[in-house]
Write an enzyme that holds these catalytic residues in place. Sequence first.
Site, mmCIF file in Angstrom:
data_model
loop_
_atom_site.group_PDB
_atom_site.id
_atom_site.type_symbol
_atom_site.label_atom_id
_atom_site.label_comp_id
_atom_site.label_asym_id
_atom_site.label_seq_id
_atom_site.Cartn_x
_atom_site.Cartn_y
_atom_site.Cartn_z
ATOM 1 N N GLU A 48 -9.612 34.797 -7.864
ATOM 2 C CA GLU A 48 -9.584 34.411 -9.276
ATOM 3 C C GLU A 48 -10.624 35.246 -10.013
ATOM 4 O O GLU A 48 -11.809 35.194 -9.681
ATOM 5 C CB GLU A 48 -9.922 32.921 -9.438
ATOM 6 C CG GLU A 48 -8.855 32.005 -8.877
ATOM 7 C CD GLU A 48 -9.302 30.550 -8.917
ATOM 8 O OE1 GLU A 48 -10.260 30.224 -9.643
ATOM 9 O OE2 GLU A 48 -8.691 29.751 -8.191
ATOM 10 N N ASP A 59 -17.129 24.530 -16.687
ATOM 11 C CA ASP A 59 -17.975 25.220 -15.718
ATOM 12 C C ASP A 59 -19.389 24.669 -15.668
ATOM 13 O O ASP A 59 -19.961 24.290 -16.686
ATOM 14 C CB ASP A 59 -18.019 26.716 -16.032
ATOM 15 C CG ASP A 59 -16.659 27.368 -15.868
ATOM 16 O OD1 ASP A 59 -16.032 27.119 -14.823
ATOM 17 O OD2 ASP A 59 -16.209 28.085 -16.768
#
Length: 259
Positions: A48, A59
């Site tokens: 990714e 995140d």
Amino acid sequence: MEKNRIDSLFEGSKQNLLSVYFCAGATRVDDAPEILKSLQAHNIDMVEIGFPFSDPMADGVVIQEAATKALKNGMKLRLLFEQLKDIRKTVSMPLVFMGYLNPIMQFGFENFCKTCAEVGIDGCIIPDLPFADYINDFKPIADKYNIRVIMLVTPETSDERVKEIDANTSGFIYMVSSASTTGAQSSFDEQKQAYFRRIDSLNLKNERMVGFGVSNKATFEAACANSRGAIVGSKFVKLLAEKPTIDEAVVALKQALQE
């Protein structure tokens, strides 16, 4: 149309797949091709490639810091595409873009999918793309260019929604191990294991990969016991920042997952 590499990977017999995330441009602006070549050389199954955004809401602090550095280094989606235009001459594993909707919409979603297809990107993960918008506006365009849009499910996602996602997507389903943000964890508790088993019992058509918190042998094995494999992000991003070379970071990652 060329077969999608994500589909080919999951149609194979290999279990305990390892997918690795990194944020392009965090160590230096042109690091992505070198990182990809090193990951391929060490037999990583899928990668990714994150592109930075100023407000990465899913995140944790490690990936947020990497995104901030990448933006300061001048990383932009257009530049990343330019850097990857010849990547398929040397890299054969499935590649998935991971990033937020804002930069993609600025680029134009059809233009994004078209350029992904041209450089050899197989899929994308867009954490802030609402499922209804995906179905109505994005899926037909992604399908046209053979790009898999990977959806995330969490412990809070209902069985009905999981089944709906399964019915309307392909590639794989990204099982988020917890409802919190990304970040390394030392183990998965019984609550998380129960969630893995619940999703397993739904007999979905899509394979599943577990991410968020995979950082050592215990979490990797727990993820693989309940899916086709695991996604490692924060641990590798941290190693890239700490180790003198990209190769040493990849070697350290593989060691961490084996001991």
